[in-house]
Design a protein around this motif. Structure first.
Motif, PDB file in Angstrom:
ATOM      1  N   THR A 138       0.815  -1.212   0.000  1.00 35.10           N
ATOM      2  CA  THR A 138       0.000   0.000   0.000  1.00 35.10           C
ATOM      3  C   THR A 138       0.850   1.263   0.000  1.00 35.10           C
ATOM      4  O   THR A 138       0.368   2.344  -0.289  1.00 35.10           O
ATOM      5  CB  THR A 138      -0.921   0.009   1.218  1.00 35.10           C
ATOM      6  N   THR A 139       2.111   1.140   0.315  1.00 34.50           N
ATOM      7  CA  THR A 139       2.970   2.319   0.286  1.00 34.50           C
ATOM      8  C   THR A 139       3.436   2.552  -1.152  1.00 34.50           C
ATOM      9  O   THR A 139       3.372   1.670  -2.011  1.00 34.50           O
ATOM     10  CB  THR A 139       4.201   2.130   1.194  1.00 34.50           C
ATOM     11  N   THR A 140       3.959   3.716  -1.392  1.00 37.73           N
ATOM     12  CA  THR A 140       4.418   4.072  -2.724  1.00 37.73           C
ATOM     13  C   THR A 140       5.566   3.172  -3.147  1.00 37.73           C
ATOM     14  O   THR A 140       5.604   2.667  -4.274  1.00 37.73           O
ATOM     15  CB  THR A 140       4.880   5.543  -2.745  1.00 37.73           C
ATOM     16  N   THR A 141       6.477   2.959  -2.288  1.00 39.72           N
ATOM     17  CA  THR A 141       7.618   2.111  -2.608  1.00 39.72           C
ATOM     18  C   THR A 141       7.162   0.689  -2.862  1.00 39.72           C
ATOM     19  O   THR A 141       7.632   0.025  -3.792  1.00 39.72           O
ATOM     20  CB  THR A 141       8.622   2.129  -1.433  1.00 39.72           C
ATOM     21  N   GLY A 142       6.256   0.206  -2.048  1.00 36.68           N
ATOM     22  CA  GLY A 142       5.726  -1.154  -2.219  1.00 36.68           C
ATOM     23  C   GLY A 142       4.956  -1.283  -3.532  1.00 36.68           C
ATOM     24  O   GLY A 142       5.045  -2.304  -4.237  1.00 36.68           O
ATOM     25  N   ALA A 143       4.162  -0.264  -3.895  1.00 34.39           N
ATOM     26  CA  ALA A 143       3.397  -0.310  -5.135  1.00 34.39           C
ATOM     27  C   ALA A 143       4.339  -0.305  -6.338  1.00 34.39           C
ATOM     28  O   ALA A 143       4.139  -1.029  -7.327  1.00 34.39           O
ATOM     29  CB  ALA A 143       2.440   0.872  -5.204  1.00 34.39           C
TER      30      ALA A 143
END
Length: 174
Positions: A5-10
């Protein structure tokens, strides 16, 4: 592991999906390349160092040589056919047979006239006159349909039958 859900994860999930798609695309392209190389080996043979242009040039040279051989054979065949046709013109092309009773003795029509002619209507007419006690054979030459000696009516009929290509009816002649 980071949360999707985080930007880095996405970005990482998208990069992973893109990498899987790229890997699948590379696998498809590798399979296509393998098939293409197999087809190229079928066309070019086992020589991997040759390219299609060299192969096409080699094929063109071989077809030119083959064409030369075929044209030479064609010329020879045409010459031979001409020779054969010239020889065939001198063979018996027309034949006719007339049977008759030369002496009107009811002897079973034992006399015959045979015409043997080539394509130029030249040849010979053979006549056998059969009688109880004797038999005579006469030969007369024809050149271009004309006899060098006068023909009897039966000999003329044999020539006519030969040139007409018909088989005379037995009851038709004497």
């Amino acid at each position: 592991m980071e949360d999707v859900t985080t930007t880095t994860g996405a970005v990482a999930a998208a990069a992973l999906a893109l990498a899987v798609l790229a890997l699948a695309w590379v696998a498809v392209l590798a399979l296509k390349l393998r098939r293409l190389r197999h087809a190229q080996r079928v066309v070019l043979g086992a020589d991997d160092h040759r390219d299609l242009v060299a192969h096409a040039a080699d094929l063109d040279a071989r077809f030119a040589a083959l064409r030369s051989v075929v044209e030479g054979a064609h010329v020879q065949l045409v010459e031979r056919i001409g020779d054969v046709e010239a020889r065939l013109d001198g063979t018996i092309a027309y034949r006719g047979l007339v049977r008759y009773d030369a002496y009107n003795e009811m002897s079973g029509r034992q006399s015959t006239s045979v015409a043997l002619l080539d394509a130029r209507r030249s040849g010979v007419v053979l006549t056998t006159i059969s009688h109880r006690d004797q038999a005579r054979l006469y030969a007369k030459q024809l050149v271009a349909g004309e006899s060098l000696l006068p023909l009897s009516p039966e000999e003329e009929e044999a020539v006519r039958v030969a040139l007409a290509g018909e088989v005379p009816d037995a009851a038709e002649h004497r």
